[in-house]
Scaffold this motif. Structure first.
Motif, PDB file in Angstrom:
ATOM      1  N   GLY A 131       0.766  -0.972   0.243  1.00 10.58           N
ATOM      2  CA  GLY A 131      -0.340   0.139   0.146  1.00 10.58           C
ATOM      3  C   GLY A 131       0.433   1.439  -0.474  1.00 10.58           C
ATOM      4  O   GLY A 131      -0.158   2.348  -0.299  1.00 10.58           O
ATOM      5  N   PHE A 132       1.896   1.135  -0.059  1.00  9.47           N
ATOM      6  CA  PHE A 132       3.237   2.394   0.197  1.00  9.47           C
ATOM      7  C   PHE A 132       3.795   2.495  -0.853  1.00  9.47           C
ATOM      8  O   PHE A 132       4.162   1.193  -1.702  1.00  9.47           O
ATOM      9  N   SER A 133       3.751   3.246  -1.679  1.00 13.26           N
ATOM     10  CA  SER A 133       3.638   3.904  -3.070  1.00 13.26           C
ATOM     11  C   SER A 133       5.147   4.991  -3.342  1.00 13.26           C
ATOM     12  O   SER A 133       5.124   5.893  -2.753  1.00 13.26           O
ATOM     13  N   ARG A 134       5.748   4.399  -4.307  1.00 12.89           N
ATOM     14  CA  ARG A 134       7.344   4.790  -4.873  1.00 12.89           C
ATOM     15  C   ARG A 134       6.980   5.139  -6.017  1.00 12.89           C
ATOM     16  O   ARG A 134       7.412   3.902  -6.622  1.00 12.89           O
ATOM     17  N   THR A 135       7.760   6.467  -6.487  1.00 13.95           N
ATOM     18  CA  THR A 135       7.881   6.664  -7.311  1.00 13.95           C
ATOM     19  C   THR A 135       8.754   6.925  -7.958  1.00 13.95           C
ATOM     20  O   THR A 135       9.680   7.458  -7.216  1.00 13.95           O
ATOM     21  N   ALA A 136       9.024   6.995  -9.231  1.00  9.79           N
ATOM     22  CA  ALA A 136      10.813   7.038 -10.244  1.00  9.79           C
ATOM     23  C   ALA A 136      10.796   7.053 -12.034  1.00  9.79           C
ATOM     24  O   ALA A 136       9.743   6.859 -11.946  1.00  9.79           O
ATOM     25  N   THR A 137      11.836   8.152 -12.607  1.00  2.00           N
ATOM     26  CA  THR A 137      12.367   7.907 -13.180  1.00  2.00           C
ATOM     27  C   THR A 137      13.359   7.152 -14.420  1.00  2.00           C
ATOM     28  O   THR A 137      14.114   7.247 -13.052  1.00  2.00           O
ATOM     29  N   LEU A 138      12.596   6.083 -14.546  1.00  3.10           N
ATOM     30  CA  LEU A 138      13.610   5.212 -14.947  1.00  3.10           C
ATOM     31  C   LEU A 138      15.157   5.953 -15.897  1.00  3.10           C
ATOM     32  O   LEU A 138      14.810   7.055 -16.390  1.00  3.10           O
ATOM     33  N   ALA A 139      15.531   4.931 -16.399  1.00  2.56           N
ATOM     34  CA  ALA A 139      17.216   5.736 -16.598  1.00  2.56           C
ATOM     35  C   ALA A 139      16.640   5.779 -18.640  1.00  2.56           C
ATOM     36  O   ALA A 139      17.578   6.529 -19.562  1.00  2.56           O
ATOM     37  N   GLY A 140      15.554   5.254 -18.695  1.00  2.00           N
ATOM     38  CA  GLY A 140      15.339   4.816 -20.100  1.00  2.00           C
ATOM     39  C   GLY A 140      14.398   4.076 -20.366  1.00  2.00           C
ATOM     40  O   GLY A 140      14.068   3.171 -19.547  1.00  2.00           O
ATOM     41  N   SER A 141      13.919   3.797 -21.668  1.00  2.00           N
ATOM     42  CA  SER A 141      12.554   2.586 -21.765  1.00  2.00           C
ATOM     43  C   SER A 141      12.782   1.382 -21.688  1.00  2.00           C
ATOM     44  O   SER A 141      14.466   1.095 -22.115  1.00  2.00           O
ATOM     45  N   ILE A 142      12.407   0.281 -20.922  1.00  2.00           N
ATOM     46  CA  ILE A 142      13.042  -0.837 -20.642  1.00  2.00           C
ATOM     47  C   ILE A 142      13.441  -1.121 -21.896  1.00  2.00           C
ATOM     48  O   ILE A 142      12.704  -2.110 -23.284  1.00  2.00           O
ATOM     49  N   ASP A 143      14.223  -2.081 -21.661  1.00  2.00           N
ATOM     50  CA  ASP A 143      14.911  -3.218 -22.562  1.00  2.00           C
ATOM     51  C   ASP A 143      14.411  -4.655 -22.469  1.00  2.00           C
ATOM     52  O   ASP A 143      13.717  -4.484 -21.366  1.00  2.00           O
ATOM     53  N   ASP A 144      13.845  -5.175 -23.468  1.00  2.00           N
ATOM     54  CA  ASP A 144      13.196  -6.513 -23.031  1.00  2.00           C
ATOM     55  C   ASP A 144      13.774  -7.870 -24.392  1.00  2.00           C
ATOM     56  O   ASP A 144      14.034  -7.047 -25.278  1.00  2.00           O
ATOM     57  N   CYS A 145      14.043  -9.003 -24.349  1.00  2.26           N
ATOM     58  CA  CYS A 145      14.806 -10.322 -24.503  1.00  2.26           C
ATOM     59  C   CYS A 145      13.530 -10.221 -25.675  1.00  2.26           C
ATOM     60  O   CYS A 145      13.428 -11.502 -26.385  1.00  2.26           O
ATOM     61  N   GLY A 146      11.858  -9.843 -25.632  1.00  3.51           N
ATOM     62  CA  GLY A 146      10.915  -9.597 -26.334  1.00  3.51           C
ATOM     63  C   GLY A 146      10.236 -11.029 -25.892  1.00  3.51           C
ATOM     64  O   GLY A 146       9.914 -11.669 -24.249  1.00  3.51           O
ATOM     65  N   ASP A 147       9.734 -12.256 -27.428  1.00  6.07           N
ATOM     66  CA  ASP A 147       8.775 -13.020 -26.464  1.00  6.07           C
ATOM     67  C   ASP A 147       9.182 -14.730 -26.148  1.00  6.07           C
ATOM     68  O   ASP A 147      10.632 -14.425 -26.245  1.00  6.07           O
ATOM     69  N   ILE A 148       8.896 -15.602 -25.632  1.00  9.99           N
ATOM     70  CA  ILE A 148       9.326 -16.383 -24.650  1.00  9.99           C
ATOM     71  C   ILE A 148      10.605 -17.336 -26.474  1.00  9.99           C
ATOM     72  O   ILE A 148       9.892 -17.355 -27.284  1.00  9.99           O
ATOM     73  N   SER A 149      11.849 -18.043 -25.465  1.00  7.73           N
ATOM     74  CA  SER A 149      12.617 -18.159 -26.495  1.00  7.73           C
ATOM     75  C   SER A 149      13.438 -19.061 -26.268  1.00  7.73           C
ATOM     76  O   SER A 149      13.651 -19.161 -24.537  1.00  7.73           O
ATOM     77  N   SER A 150      14.534 -19.854 -26.257  1.00  2.00           N
ATOM     78  CA  SER A 150      16.108 -20.685 -25.154  1.00  2.00           C
ATOM     79  C   SER A 150      16.271 -20.166 -24.967  1.00  2.00           C
ATOM     80  O   SER A 150      17.086 -19.636 -24.119  1.00  2.00           O
TER      81      SER A 150
END
Length: 895
Positions: free
Chosen positions: A842-861
């Motif tokens: 219930g306790f909120s903390r907000t922040a600005t990330l260093a940039g947009s999230i990178d991601d490895c994408g959909d499920i794969s090996s």
């Protein structure tokens, strides 16, 4: 371990790194680079950052660069900072409003000026600000929000149109009017006519051209036997016409003036008209005071879903009000029903000096309405004689237009949805009522009561109020009687007639009559149910057709409760044929269903109702739809927000008639092998069941914001049996919780790219002294694209992530909170671009990330999502010891 470089940033509630000022929002938005230059030149940044609760409609780069070069040079000149500040203030309003907030759409006033700003929703999720379109909404600062618009908009005004008519001919002109005018003839002269009017003009290019104009004017006409005549008209109209003819032309003009002039000339005639459309009722705003989001009280069951009962004890307090404008006519439209012998206030706006700025009181003793009003310094009042017949639904309107107050009343028949006017009275006020704003401790709007000097309820009405609207109208030609009739008709249009519903319906009284009541269950005075740990165990089936069912619920759940509103299942509860579960832990509602392929499925709606507040929930289930390849369909509306229909993962099965032990139906829990579990606590003010599908919009739900469109959001329950590689032995047979012993986590078998907007929700218990990952998405070598790690050693929780602009650097957001303490914790992580909010218990903390999230994408090996560990080149690391009770992802939505 990971081969990437690691950097660390620590954020907690006590540091300033979490705070995001409005200028930081502007600076971080590429399309506001030019606006930022103006802001910097103005020297206004520091003062702007100190303001709280503001909304900025910032013009984008193209909009600013479209200004003429002189204006732009002046705005960028630090020596002209006053001009720049005035320019910026024209785009700022208070309070802080996101596009989906109540009160966003409507009329506002710009900061520090009389500059009017009018916001409209012109399409689903598409908003205009005066003559601009919002192109990039909801750029959030900590105490502010920025919306990017596509043009430097002008002040809000009534829409205008232009029309022109040109004809060249030998013509006969006839003018008939009622005004002060004169006609003079001479041997050679010119004729000019100017009027201000409401005009409709049409013309054709055939051999005879006819133009008709209706206006209000003062005019003079001079004609001669041979002359050139020029006529110019400025009027109010809604037309556009141009014609040119070289043959015989007849022009007729009729206006509210007093003159008749006929002349036959050989002439050239040109007419130009600039018009403003004001025909009919122009309602600048219709504010529904009884909307559940606009006041502080649960609404109770009644013949129609918007009726509130008042017992003389306490009324309602509005939490929002319209933006009153002294230039607009103001009307309060109500439908009320009074108890015999009752007196009391229907509505009262008052300030901290107890001046009733506008209030309506009914007196049983004098059989009259007393209307209180104030100019802001003196309490004034007037009175209308009228008998409010007890137990008779009556429509009322109190309309203020300048210093004229009109009272209209009529009888309402709910059974036939009809209205019959019975009274119209008018009186003159001593001054124009001055309304206070905004709502605060010094400005209150009460419904069914007024407040006394101690701030307590006083003179509370006894009876019911079904409709309470505030109309702000920009037309002095609209009769108040028409306003009331229109409001009543709209009220009946917005509620379902009995014929629209299936004939087989069950209400709370029906369910009580057909159930065994187990435990603490009581009936409220208004016919609802209070569930204090008790349940209804149905002994016969509610009406369900072969095609599906629907349910309309008004619920007031105890804060932080987790429980089933209803559930139909087998004895063990494993086969939940259909049920509605409300979880405060996960901040959502979950609809469970069991398919004909014998698979338990869920749909999660990101709406929390376990907050000790009233909520209206409507769901309609179609078991199998041929239009959707035989899959079921769920339609839902929560608190008047309509979700897009959701195609289910299979056809919904039903165990049929209630017959223990294979088919059990409970209200207030679900069945389990121990007899029952997940008991609901709170009040069911309404529980109406329908035997087939209904249109959820019939229940008053009208909005459909794109941000909450369920077809755009994918809700994934990560703990469903078969959704991970965990063996069945790791799941609790009753609760479905996942147990982790610290030797391994589990891998999610179906996931996709997180994207730029998503929400993760977990409920878990981590053992004292443990260090481990709650979840982690990464590649086979352990690169953590997005993961959460809990350390008992440092008593912190860390969010590890990588950014698209610098994927080789491991970023870290550290929270000073200890969750490795063998107690249950709830964590929700919401990401919207570079904005992140982490809510722990219930306790909120907000922040600005260093940039947009990178991601490895959909499920794969080389892209895996784990619960209770992270990946590594050796197969896994940092295994969690504890229990995961709930885990889910919501794609394309940041709660």
């Amino acid at each position: 371990s990971s081969s990437s470089t690691s950097t660390s940033t620590s954020t907690s509630t006590s540091t300033t790194t979490e705070y995001r000022s409005i200028t930081e929002v502007v600076q971080a938005t590429p399309d506001l680079a030019t606006f930022n230059l103006i802001l910097s030149a103005s020297g206004y940044s520091d003062a702007l950052n100190m303001m709280t609760g503001i909304t900025l409609f910032a013009p984008g780069n193209r909009a600013i660069l479209a200004l003429d070069s002189t204006t732009l040079s002046q705005l960028l000149d630090p020596a002209r900072s006053t001009q720049s500040i005035d320019f910026i203030n024209n785009f700022i309003i208070q309070p802080r409003l996101l596009t989906h907030d109540n009160g966003f759409v409507g009329r506002h006033q710009a900061l520090g000026s009389a500059f009017d700003i009018r916001i409209r929703e012109v399409g689903v999720g598409v908003y205009t600000v005066n003559d601009a379109v919002i192109t990039n909404p909801n750029l959030r600062g900590s105490v502010s929000v920025v919306h990017v618009v596509d043009v430097v908009f002008n002040e809000a005004s009534t829409s205008t149109s232009s029309s022109s008519s040109t004809s060249t001919s030998s013509s006969t002109s006839t003018s008939s009017s009622t005004s002060s005018s004169s006609s003079t003839s001479s041997s050679s002269s010119s004729s000019t006519s100017t009027s201000s009017s409401s005009t409709t003009s049409t013309s054709t290019t055939s051999s005879t051209s006819t133009s008709t104009s209706s206006s209000t004017s003062s005019s003079s006409s001079t004609s001669s036997s041979s002359s050139t005549s020029t006529s110019t008209s400025t009027s109010t109209s809604s037309s556009s016409s141009t014609s040119s003819s070289s043959s015989s032309s007849t022009s007729t003009s009729t206006s509210t003036s007093s003159s008749t002039s006929t002349s036959t000339t050989s002439s050239t005639s040109t007419s130009t008209s600039t018009s403003i459309t004001t025909s009919g009722i122009v309602v600048e705003e219709m504010f529904d005071v009884l909307n559940m989001s606009n006041h502080n009280r649960a609404f109770l069951p009644a013949p129609f879903s918007s009726t509130y009962y008042f017992d003389g004890g306490v009324g309602l307090m509005a939490t929002q009000q319209p933006l009153f404008d002294s230039e607009l006519a103001m009307s309060f439209a109500l439908i009320v029903e009074r108890a015999s012998g009752a007196s009391g206030y229907l509505v009262s706006q008052q300030d901290d000096a107890l001046l009733r700025r506008f209030a309506v009181y009914y007196s049983d003793l004098s059989s009259s309405f007393v209307v209180f009003y104030s100019s802001g310094a003196t309490q004034l009042s007037t009175q209308f004689s009228f008998t409010l017949v007890p137990s008779q639904p009556t429509a009322l309107l109190f309309s203020v237009d300048g210093t004229t107050l009109t009272f209209v009343a009529g009888v309402v028949d709910f059974s036939t949805t009809s209205y019959t006017q019975t009274s119209v009275q008018t009186t003159a006020l001593n001054s124009i009522p001055v309304m206070c704003a905004p709502l605060s401790s010094s400005c209150t709007l009460a419904i069914g009561q007024r407040l006394d000097v101690a701030g307590s309820s006083s003179s509370v009405f006894i009876g019911s109020i079904s409709m309470l609207q505030v109309l702000l109208i920009s037309s002095d030609a609209v009769l108040p009687s028409s306003q009331l009739r229109s409001s009543v008709e709209q009220f009946f249009d917005d509620i379902p007639s009995k014929g629209e519903f299936p004939l087989q319906t069950f209400s709370i009284s029906d369910f009580v009559a057909m159930s065994d009541v187990i435990g603490l269950v009581s009936t409220t005075t208004s016919g609802g149910l209070t569930l204090g740990g008790g349940v209804l165990f149905l002994q016969s089936n509610p009406p369900v057709s072969s095609t599906g069912f629907s349910v309309h619920i008004v619920v007031h759940q105890t804060k932080d409760d987790n429980g089933y509103v209803f559930s139909k299942s087998d004895t063990s509860g494993a086969q939940r044929y259909y049920g509605l579960y409300s979880s405060s832990s996960s901040n959502r509602l979950t609809f469970y269903y069991y398919t004909t392929a014998n698979v338990l499925q869920t749909v999660n709606l990101p709406r929390r109702i376990s907050d000790d507040k009233p909520h209206k929930v409507v769901i309609s289930v179609t078991f199998s739809s041929s239009a959707n390849n035989g899959n079921g369909v769920l339609e839902s509306a929560i608190d008047d927000v309509v979700y897009d229909p959701i195609v289910l993962n299979g056809a919904v099965s039903d165990c049929g008639e209630v017959s223990s032990p294979s088919c059990l139906f409970y209200i207030g829990q679900r069945s389990s092998s121990s007899g029952g579990t997940f008991v609901f606590k709170g009040e069911l003010a309404r529980f109406d069941w329908y035997s087939s599908r209904v249109d959820v919009k019939q229940f008053g739900a009208v909005h459909s914001p794109a941000a909450l469109s369920s077809s755009n959001n994918v809700f994934s329950n990560l703990l469903l049996i078969g959704s991970t590689d965990a063996p069945l032995s790791k799941f609790n047979a009753i609760t479905g919780a996942l147990s982790l012993d610290g030797t391994s986590g589990v891998r999610v078998l179906s996931h996709r790219q997180l994207g730029q907007r998503f929400t993760l929700s977990f409920q878990f218990t981590q053992l004292i002294g443990d260090n481990g990952y709650i979840f982690a998405k990464g590649d086979a070598n352990g690169a953590r694209y997005f993961s959460m790690y809990s350390s008992s050693t440092t008593q912190t929780v860390s969010l590890f992530y990588t950014t698209a602009n610098n994927p080789s650097v491991q970023q870290r957001l550290k929270l000073d909170v200890n969750v490795a303490d063998s107690t249950v914790h709830n964590v929700v992580i919401a990401v919207d671009g570079t904005y992140v909010e982490v809510v722990v218990d219930g306790f909120s903390r907000t922040a600005t990330l260093a940039g947009s999230i990178d991601d490895c994408g959909d499920i794969s090996s080389n892209c895996a999502f784990y619960i209770g560990q992270r990946s590594s080149s050796t197969g896994g690391a940092f295994f969690l010891r504890g229990v995961i009770s709930e885990a889910s992802i919501i794609y394309n939505h940041s709660i």
